[in-house]
Design a protein around this motif. Structure first.
Motif, PDB file in Angstrom:
ATOM      1  N   LYS A   1      36.446  44.385  21.411  1.00  0.00           N
ATOM      2  CA  LYS A   1      37.292  43.455  21.677  1.00  0.00           C
ATOM      3  C   LYS A   1      36.875  41.949  21.841  1.00  0.00           C
ATOM      4  CE  LYS A   1      41.250  45.770  23.419  1.00  0.00           C
ATOM      5  NZ  LYS A   1      42.290  45.945  24.426  1.00  0.00           N
ATOM      6  N   ALA A   2      36.019  41.727  22.558  1.00  0.00           N
ATOM      7  CA  ALA A   2      35.408  40.507  22.905  1.00  0.00           C
ATOM      8  C   ALA A   2      34.645  39.837  21.501  1.00  0.00           C
ATOM      9  CB  ALA A   2      34.369  40.481  24.160  1.00  0.00           C
ATOM     10  N   VAL A   3      33.856  40.653  20.995  1.00  0.00           N
ATOM     11  CA  VAL A   3      33.173  40.487  19.740  1.00  0.00           C
ATOM     12  C   VAL A   3      33.808  40.052  18.670  1.00  0.00           C
ATOM     13  CG1 VAL A   3      31.348  41.040  18.274  1.00  0.00           C
ATOM     14  CG2 VAL A   3      31.098  41.620  20.493  1.00  0.00           C
ATOM     15  N   LEU A   4      34.975  40.926  18.448  1.00  0.00           N
ATOM     16  CA  LEU A   4      35.806  40.445  17.354  1.00  0.00           C
ATOM     17  C   LEU A   4      36.845  39.252  17.625  1.00  0.00           C
ATOM     18  CD1 LEU A   4      37.635  41.429  14.799  1.00  0.00           C
ATOM     19  CD2 LEU A   4      39.177  42.557  16.429  1.00  0.00           C
ATOM     20  N   HIS A   5      36.944  39.006  18.805  1.00  0.00           N
ATOM     21  CA  HIS A   5      38.067  37.837  19.255  1.00  0.00           C
ATOM     22  C   HIS A   5      37.150  36.650  19.451  1.00  0.00           C
ATOM     23  CE1 HIS A   5      41.934  39.689  19.317  1.00  0.00           C
ATOM     24  NE2 HIS A   5      41.307  40.865  19.314  1.00  0.00           N
ATOM     25  N   TYR A   6      35.930  36.819  19.461  1.00  0.00           N
ATOM     26  CA  TYR A   6      35.320  35.466  19.809  1.00  0.00           C
ATOM     27  C   TYR A   6      35.284  34.449  18.448  1.00  0.00           C
ATOM     28  CZ  TYR A   6      31.626  32.040  20.419  1.00  0.00           C
ATOM     29  OH  TYR A   6      31.011  30.989  20.534  1.00  0.00           O
ATOM     30  N   PRO A   7      35.244  34.842  17.157  1.00  0.00           N
ATOM     31  CA  PRO A   7      35.371  33.877  15.971  1.00  0.00           C
ATOM     32  C   PRO A   7      36.893  33.547  15.857  1.00  0.00           C
ATOM     33  CG  PRO A   7      34.854  35.795  15.455  1.00  0.00           C
ATOM     34  CD  PRO A   7      34.650  36.006  16.894  1.00  0.00           C
ATOM     35  N   LEU A   8      37.840  34.420  16.515  1.00  0.00           N
ATOM     36  CA  LEU A   8      39.277  34.268  16.016  1.00  0.00           C
ATOM     37  C   LEU A   8      39.756  33.013  17.013  1.00  0.00           C
ATOM     38  CD1 LEU A   8      40.376  37.956  15.570  1.00  0.00           C
ATOM     39  CD2 LEU A   8      40.536  36.036  13.939  1.00  0.00           C
ATOM     40  N   GLN A   9      38.999  32.775  17.987  1.00  0.00           N
ATOM     41  CA  GLN A   9      39.630  31.933  18.938  1.00  0.00           C
ATOM     42  C   GLN A   9      39.680  30.251  18.306  1.00  0.00           C
ATOM     43  OE1 GLN A   9      40.924  32.621  22.262  1.00  0.00           O
ATOM     44  NE2 GLN A   9      40.404  34.694  20.941  1.00  0.00           N
ATOM     45  N   HIS A  10      38.853  30.041  17.531  1.00  0.00           N
ATOM     46  CA  HIS A  10      38.918  28.785  16.786  1.00  0.00           C
ATOM     47  C   HIS A  10      39.948  28.548  15.809  1.00  0.00           C
ATOM     48  CE1 HIS A  10      37.569  25.213  14.890  1.00  0.00           C
ATOM     49  NE2 HIS A  10      36.606  24.935  15.823  1.00  0.00           N
ATOM     50  N   LYS A  11      40.735  27.658  15.768  1.00  0.00           N
ATOM     51  CA  LYS A  11      41.939  27.751  14.972  1.00  0.00           C
ATOM     52  C   LYS A  11      41.673  27.406  13.440  1.00  0.00           C
ATOM     53  CE  LYS A  11      41.886  22.690  15.662  1.00  0.00           C
ATOM     54  NZ  LYS A  11      42.643  21.272  16.034  1.00  0.00           N
ATOM     55  N   ALA A  12      40.336  27.149  13.088  1.00  0.00           N
ATOM     56  CA  ALA A  12      39.960  27.134  11.678  1.00  0.00           C
ATOM     57  C   ALA A  12      39.738  28.565  11.094  1.00  0.00           C
ATOM     58  CB  ALA A  12      38.433  26.515  11.491  1.00  0.00           C
ATOM     59  N   VAL A  13      39.590  29.455  12.019  1.00  0.00           N
ATOM     60  CA  VAL A  13      39.353  30.896  11.391  1.00  0.00           C
ATOM     61  C   VAL A  13      40.472  31.812  11.123  1.00  0.00           C
ATOM     62  CG1 VAL A  13      38.097  33.238  12.309  1.00  0.00           C
ATOM     63  CG2 VAL A  13      37.115  31.190  12.751  1.00  0.00           C
ATOM     64  N   ALA A  14      40.805  32.182   9.859  1.00  0.00           N
ATOM     65  CA  ALA A  14      41.938  32.770   9.532  1.00  0.00           C
ATOM     66  C   ALA A  14      41.571  34.410   9.515  1.00  0.00           C
ATOM     67  CB  ALA A  14      42.061  32.272   8.054  1.00  0.00           C
ATOM     68  N   SER A  15      40.345  34.941   9.506  1.00  0.00           N
ATOM     69  CA  SER A  15      40.153  36.368   9.219  1.00  0.00           C
ATOM     70  C   SER A  15      38.882  36.470   9.544  1.00  0.00           C
ATOM     71  CB  SER A  15      40.676  36.583   7.900  1.00  0.00           C
ATOM     72  OG  SER A  15      40.437  38.197   7.851  1.00  0.00           O
ATOM     73  N   VAL A  16      38.641  37.635  10.370  1.00  0.00           N
ATOM     74  CA  VAL A  16      37.471  38.255  10.365  1.00  0.00           C
ATOM     75  C   VAL A  16      37.151  39.456   9.187  1.00  0.00           C
ATOM     76  CG1 VAL A  16      35.815  39.566  11.656  1.00  0.00           C
ATOM     77  CG2 VAL A  16      37.016  37.725  12.960  1.00  0.00           C
TER      78      VAL A  16
END
Length: 298
Positions: free
Chosen positions: A240-255
């Motif tokens: 959960k932490a690893v997946l959501h880390y990049p999603l915290q930035h508003k520029a990121v639309a998808s992993v």
């Protein structure tokens, strides 16, 4: 599943998407896996003409032919395969892109691509003519939007200045925080989306044995894994932490997650809901871990 806008376009993509390069089962197994992903809300599927010398596009096209209107299909261009099969050469020219797309469309079994990306890029490329090619393809209706797959800040800056890119695919994870240096805020400011690859750092942040990665030594990677285990307590929370880390930035639309098995798909879907606990973990990890910086490939 949450869906985010791709740049300033009308396209909405699932916050976890399907990286098709990892597919390695039989055709039926691959198609069944893609259909299962769609059933669970994944709508963005990413391939490239380079993957398996075009065979990956064929499999993806076969899987999506009855569901074309329900998905966002992305592929890439720029790596020209040699006729003798000995490898490929970088070719971002207008003439090549205009030829290559027709072959991709044929393999994918569609008459348009939702998101067409330059598969790399350097500051020495003929960027103006590359952009001309993409803009022409939009006018022709062969693509809906275009972007680049690049980690190079100087190249990304040039496309921001000169083009109408909707998104940039780039490597970004707890072990690769280089995009935080100069790129993420800039893209957010210009309403250009980020599609993240490598969020699990080749599995090193999950269950793969520690080894050297970018500027991290094997011992340093081991220490990062120990910190994750100490803070998170179990593999599920680590995911959960690893997946959501990049999603915290508003520029990121998808992993974009490289998925090759049903188990991997299930694992990705099970950690979608992060919650406040995971956000707190991410804040702590971000404060504890040293950021990376671009030392090359600028």
């Amino acid at each position: 599943m949450r869906y985010n806008q791709l740049g300033q376009s009308s396209i909405k993509i699932s916050e976890v998407s399907f990286g098709c390069m990892s597919l390695n089962g039989t055709t039926k197994e691959n198609i069944d896996l893609i259909h299962k992903a769609i059933e669970h809300g994944i709508n963005y599927f990413d391939t490239a003409d380079l993957y398996d010398a075009g065979k990956n596009e064929k499999v993806v096209g076969e899987a999506l032919k009855e569901k074309r209107q329900d998905v966002v299909l992305a592929t890439k261009v720029g790596n020209e395969l040699r006729a003798d099969g000995s490898g490929w050469d970088w070719n971002p020219t207008k003439s090549y892109i205009l030829k290559a797309i027709d072959k991709s469309l044929q393999r994918l079994g569609t008459d348009y691509i939702d998101f067409y990306q330059l598969h790399g890029g350097t500051i020495d490329d003929p960027i103006d003519e590359t952009i001309e090619a993409f803009e022409l393809l939009k006018e022709q209706g062969k693509i809906r939007e275009y972007g680049i797959s690049s980690i190079r800040p100087n190249v990304i800056q040039r496309y921001i200045e000169k083009s109408n890119i909707a998104g940039v695919m780039m490597q970004y994870s707890l072990l690769d925080r280089r995009p935080e240096e100069a790129v993420l805020d800039l893209l957010a400011k210009n309403d250009i989306s980020v599609l993240v690859r490598g969020a699990y750092a080749k599995g090193l942040l999950l269950d793969k044995p520690a080894k050297e990665y970018l500027n991290w030594t094997a011992e340093e990677v081991r220490q990062v894994k120990e910190k994750l285990e100490g803070l998170c307590g179990n593999l599920q929370t680590i995911r959960k932490a690893v997946l959501h880390y990049p999603l915290q930035h508003k520029a990121v639309a998808s992993v974009v997650s490289g998925i090759r098995t049903g188990e991997q798909l299930t694992a990705s879907l099970e950690v979608l809901d992060g919650g406040e606990e995971v956000i707190d973990l991410i804040r702590q990890l971000k404060g504890d871990l040293q950021p990376n910086f671009y030392e090359s490939h600028r």
